[in-house]
Scaffold this motif. Structure first.
Motif, PDB file in Angstrom:
ATOM      1  N   SER A 114       0.839  -1.208   0.000  1.00 42.67           N
ATOM      2  CA  SER A 114       0.000   0.000   0.000  1.00 42.67           C
ATOM      3  C   SER A 114       0.867   1.249   0.000  1.00 42.67           C
ATOM      4  CB  SER A 114      -0.924   0.017   1.224  1.00 42.67           C
ATOM      5  OG  SER A 114      -0.185   0.316   2.389  1.00 42.67           O
ATOM      6  N   GLY A 115       0.250   2.348  -0.389  1.00 46.97           N
ATOM      7  CA  GLY A 115       0.961   3.618  -0.385  1.00 46.97           C
ATOM      8  C   GLY A 115       1.408   4.002   1.017  1.00 46.97           C
ATOM      9  N   THR A 116       0.578   3.695   1.990  1.00 49.60           N
ATOM     10  CA  THR A 116       0.925   3.975   3.384  1.00 49.60           C
ATOM     11  C   THR A 116       2.236   3.290   3.764  1.00 49.60           C
ATOM     12  OG1 THR A 116      -1.367   4.291   4.098  1.00 49.60           O
ATOM     13  CG2 THR A 116       0.183   3.549   5.773  1.00 49.60           C
ATOM     14  N   GLU A 117       2.349   2.031   3.370  1.00 51.60           N
ATOM     15  CA  GLU A 117       3.567   1.276   3.665  1.00 51.60           C
ATOM     16  C   GLU A 117       4.772   1.870   2.937  1.00 51.60           C
ATOM     17  OE1 GLU A 117       2.481  -2.864   2.671  1.00 51.60           O
ATOM     18  OE2 GLU A 117       4.382  -3.361   3.633  1.00 51.60           O
ATOM     19  N   CYS A 141      -1.096  17.961   2.394  1.00 55.67           N
ATOM     20  CA  CYS A 141      -0.606  16.780   1.686  1.00 55.67           C
ATOM     21  C   CYS A 141      -0.885  15.539   2.532  1.00 55.67           C
ATOM     22  CB  CYS A 141       0.893  16.867   1.410  1.00 55.67           C
ATOM     23  SG  CYS A 141       1.318  18.084   0.158  1.00 55.67           S
ATOM     24  N   TYR A 142      -1.264  14.462   1.867  1.00 57.08           N
ATOM     25  CA  TYR A 142      -1.532  13.196   2.553  1.00 57.08           C
ATOM     26  C   TYR A 142      -0.495  12.181   2.092  1.00 57.08           C
ATOM     27  CZ  TYR A 142      -3.998   8.861   3.848  1.00 57.08           C
ATOM     28  OH  TYR A 142      -4.348   7.630   4.368  1.00 57.08           O
ATOM     29  N   HIS A 143       0.063  11.487   3.070  1.00 53.82           N
ATOM     30  CA  HIS A 143       1.070  10.481   2.721  1.00 53.82           C
ATOM     31  C   HIS A 143       0.754   9.148   3.378  1.00 53.82           C
ATOM     32  CE1 HIS A 143       3.372  13.792   1.042  1.00 53.82           C
ATOM     33  NE2 HIS A 143       3.242  14.439   2.180  1.00 53.82           N
ATOM     34  N   GLY A 208      -2.882  16.160  -4.373  1.00 55.01           N
ATOM     35  CA  GLY A 208      -4.158  15.626  -4.851  1.00 55.01           C
ATOM     36  C   GLY A 208      -5.063  15.170  -3.730  1.00 55.01           C
ATOM     37  N   ASN A 209      -4.628  15.393  -2.517  1.00 56.70           N
ATOM     38  CA  ASN A 209      -5.431  14.973  -1.367  1.00 56.70           C
ATOM     39  C   ASN A 209      -6.015  16.157  -0.601  1.00 56.70           C
ATOM     40  OD1 ASN A 209      -5.292  11.900  -1.134  1.00 56.70           O
ATOM     41  ND2 ASN A 209      -3.171  12.420  -1.555  1.00 56.70           N
ATOM     42  N   MET A 210      -5.869  17.364  -1.177  1.00 55.22           N
ATOM     43  CA  MET A 210      -6.607  18.526  -0.673  1.00 55.22           C
ATOM     44  C   MET A 210      -7.291  19.163  -1.880  1.00 55.22           C
ATOM     45  SD  MET A 210      -3.634  21.383   0.030  1.00 55.22           S
ATOM     46  CE  MET A 210      -1.963  21.274  -0.656  1.00 55.22           C
ATOM     47  N   TYR A 236       9.791  12.348  -3.219  1.00 55.71           N
ATOM     48  CA  TYR A 236       8.606  12.662  -4.012  1.00 55.71           C
ATOM     49  C   TYR A 236       7.586  11.560  -3.759  1.00 55.71           C
ATOM     50  CZ  TYR A 236       9.595  16.728  -6.985  1.00 55.71           C
ATOM     51  OH  TYR A 236       9.784  18.004  -7.457  1.00 55.71           O
ATOM     52  N   ASP A 237       6.496  11.921  -3.093  1.00 56.82           N
ATOM     53  CA  ASP A 237       5.422  10.946  -2.903  1.00 56.82           C
ATOM     54  C   ASP A 237       4.540  10.979  -4.142  1.00 56.82           C
ATOM     55  OD1 ASP A 237       3.348   9.335  -2.253  1.00 56.82           O
ATOM     56  OD2 ASP A 237       2.751  10.414  -0.426  1.00 56.82           O
ATOM     57  N   GLU A 238       4.846  10.052  -5.054  1.00 55.02           N
ATOM     58  CA  GLU A 238       4.112   9.979  -6.322  1.00 55.02           C
ATOM     59  C   GLU A 238       3.100   8.838  -6.308  1.00 55.02           C
ATOM     60  OE1 GLU A 238       5.161  11.611  -9.711  1.00 55.02           O
ATOM     61  OE2 GLU A 238       7.306  12.014  -9.372  1.00 55.02           O
ATOM     62  N   GLY A 264       2.306   4.120  -5.962  1.00 56.99           N
ATOM     63  CA  GLY A 264       1.178   3.279  -5.562  1.00 56.99           C
ATOM     64  C   GLY A 264       0.117   3.428  -6.630  1.00 56.99           C
ATOM     65  N   LYS A 265      -1.126   3.175  -6.287  1.00 53.65           N
ATOM     66  CA  LYS A 265      -2.247   3.400  -7.196  1.00 53.65           C
ATOM     67  C   LYS A 265      -1.967   2.841  -8.614  1.00 53.65           C
ATOM     68  CE  LYS A 265      -4.316   6.641  -4.124  1.00 53.65           C
ATOM     69  NZ  LYS A 265      -3.751   7.633  -3.229  1.00 53.65           N
ATOM     70  N   VAL A 266      -1.602   3.667  -9.615  1.00 54.89           N
ATOM     71  CA  VAL A 266      -1.440   3.157 -10.982  1.00 54.89           C
ATOM     72  C   VAL A 266      -0.436   1.999 -11.048  1.00 54.89           C
ATOM     73  CG1 VAL A 266      -0.634   3.698 -13.327  1.00 54.89           C
ATOM     74  CG2 VAL A 266      -2.086   5.333 -12.115  1.00 54.89           C
TER      75      VAL A 266
HETATM   76  C1  LIG Z   1      -3.277   7.399  -1.710  1.00 55.46           C
HETATM   77  C2  LIG Z   1      -2.063   8.036  -1.250  1.00 55.46           C
HETATM   78  C3  LIG Z   1      -1.258   7.472  -0.237  1.00 55.46           C
HETATM   79  C4  LIG Z   1      -1.683   6.269   0.540  1.00 55.46           C
HETATM   80  O1  LIG Z   1      -1.802   5.137  -0.250  1.00 55.46           O
HETATM   81  P1  LIG Z   1      -2.699   3.913   0.279  1.00 55.46           P
HETATM   82  O2  LIG Z   1      -2.470   2.856  -0.741  1.00 55.46           O
HETATM   83  O3  LIG Z   1      -4.105   4.417   0.345  1.00 55.46           O
HETATM   84  O4  LIG Z   1      -2.172   3.544   1.624  1.00 55.46           O
HETATM   85  C5  LIG Z   1      -0.055   8.083   0.053  1.00 55.46           C
HETATM   86  N1  LIG Z   1       0.343   9.184  -0.599  1.00 55.46           N
HETATM   87  C6  LIG Z   1      -0.400   9.755  -1.562  1.00 55.46           C
HETATM   88  C7  LIG Z   1       0.115  10.976  -2.262  1.00 55.46           C
HETATM   89  C8  LIG Z   1      -1.628   9.216  -1.903  1.00 55.46           C
HETATM   90  O5  LIG Z   1      -2.376   9.820  -2.831  1.00 55.46           O
END
Ligand SMILES: *Cc1c(COP(=O)(O)O)cnc(C)c1O
Length: 425
Positions: A114-117, A141-143, A208-210, A236-238, A264-266
């Motif tokens: 996961s992105g969190t990890e 920003c969310y990380h 992208g989280n605000m 860079y949190d991409e 993460g994501k894509v």
């Molecule tokens: C979604 C996101 C995360 C967290 O990823 P998860 O897979 O939901 O844990 C971290 N950083 C950014 C920039 C995000 O958009």
């Protein structure tokens, strides 16, 4: 009663809030969350068999549209060969090579789930590498949800953050400094005063989280120069922007080489997969090579790797990102014009396949400006669109996502629907 409502009632008895991730509960827009039963291309269907044009795309992963046949068959094939081994596989090597080739700042990479990890591990590694404790993040920003990142700004410069979530001890956030996005002067002053204690700065290169907030060129260049000068690791949190705003990620658009990147994501193509990577000398500090511990039972899961690898290959079709960017920009521009015609104070912006809708006269550049947007107006717009079969993020503070499956005509259809909703607000 609608099936969505029946499911939500059942869900609330056994799942806190009825959902497995909070924004899905429609808390900030009100109403009943739609329970999705299937999805294909740009569409999702809910439990009442209503079809929506989907601009959430699983919050980013669905860049090819839902259930792309090649991605699905790659996952099916992988599943037939076994679900998880807890031992290395060839697919992981292929994916690592592909990531490093597409994102040259990543010399070595580790896969997680996961992105969190990914962000949590990157920060631990940056601290281990530098031998420093302080981390810097930007407001809004969310990380991911690891303890030291669930922080809101303290009052005044160089006051460390306080927890923004219950269950996070003050002690866990006392090393996290929260600065203002796009504030170059504050960044410079911070580095002048405590630069030598900063382990890393973590940035959403397009926030992208605000909602969507773009950085200024001065801001990203100051950040790169200051971190380099003071020996701090630039992360860079991409997780959101990676492979979505550009084939080579946001760092390529910025012309910046970060020290580390999280993805993460894509990169997981809709499966639970994320990654962190960067300079070889930094990555050498992680176990089993170095003293910084990190591990995962399902890390590099073969099904997730198959989905990710297939997705990364398909987005390399020539013109993929140029076309995606053009359609996304058209959507943003079309909705902005419709709002102007209807006399609604609303605007929109986009980068690559990511867009922001703002209930404000001007595109915001900071968390404070985003927070000033009219949430009640967004709620009315959101429900108007939902009624017309368009599924937007159920919050005024989230970005939207366009996929390769959203054709020009579907974008025009969405703009017409938005114009009708805006005219009725
Ligand atoms: C979604 C996101 C995360 C967290 O990823 P998860 O897979 O939901 O844990 C971290 N950083 C950014 C920039 C995000 O958009």
């Amino acid at each position: 009663m609608s099936r969505n409502q029946q499911l939500f009632d059942r869900a609330k008895l056994r799942i806190p809030g009825g959902v497995n991730s909070p924004v899905r509960a429609f808390g900030s827009v009100g109403g009943t969350p739609r329970f999705i039963v299937r999805a294909t291309g740009p569409y999702v269907w809910d439990a009442d068999d209503q079809r929506f044009i989907d601009y959430v795309g699983s919050w980013g992963p669905a860049i090819l549209g839902h259930a792309h046949p090649e991605v699905v068959s790659a996952v099916q094939e992988a599943a037939t060969g076994g679900l998880s081994f807890g031992a290395p596989t060839a697919g992981e090597v292929d994916l690592a090579e592909e990531i490093c080739r597409l994102v040259p700042s990543i010399e070595q990479v580790r896969l997680v789930s996961s992105g969190t990890e990914a962000t949590m591990s990157a920060i631990r590694l940056a601290r281990g590498y530098t031998g420093r404790d302080t981390i810097v993040k930007f407001e809004g920003c969310y990380h991911g949800h690891s303890d030291s990142l669930l922080v809101k700004a303290g009052s005044g410069l160089l006051t460390f953050g306080t927890p923004s979530s219950g269950g996070v001890p003050q002690d866990f956030t006392k090393h996290t400094l929260v600065l203002e996005y796009n504030n170059v002067e504050q960044l410079q002053r911070t580095f002048e005063e405590i630069g030598e204690t900063i382990a890393c700065v973590i940035l959403e290169p397009f926030a992208g989280n605000m909602n969507l907030v773009k950085p200024s060129e001065a801001f990203v260049h100051a950040l790169r120069a200051l971190t380099a000068q003071h020996g701090a690791v630039l992360i860079y949190d991409e997780v959101m922007t990676g492979f979505r705003v550009d084939l080579h990620c946001a760092q390529h658009l910025h012309g910046i080489t970060p020290d580390m990147t999280t993805l993460g994501k894509v990169v997981g193509g809709g499966m639970p997969l994320a990654a962190f990577g960067g300079r070889t000398d930094i990555m050498a500090c992680i176990a089993p090579l170095g003293p910084v511990y990190q591990a995962g039972t399902l890390s590099g899961n073969p099904l997730a790797v198959a989905a990710g690898l297939t997705t990364l290959r398909l987005i390399q079709r020539p013109g993929f990102h140029a076309e995606l960017s053009k359609r996304t920009a058209r959507l943003a521009q079309g909705i902005s014009s419709a709002a102007r015609a209807a006399g609604v104070p609303m605007c929109a912006d986009s980068v690559g396949g990511m867009f922001g809708l703002y209930m404000a006269e001007r595109v915001p550049a900071s968390f404070a400006e985003v927070s000033a947007c009219d949430v009640a107006a967004f709620r009315r717009f959101f429900h108007g669109m939902l009624e017309k079969g368009v599924y937007l993020a159920p919050s005024a503070f989230e970005a939207g996502f366009v996929s390769d499956a959203h054709s020009d005509s579907l974008i025009e259809e969405t703009i017409s629907l938005a114009a009708a909703v805006l005219a009725s607000l």
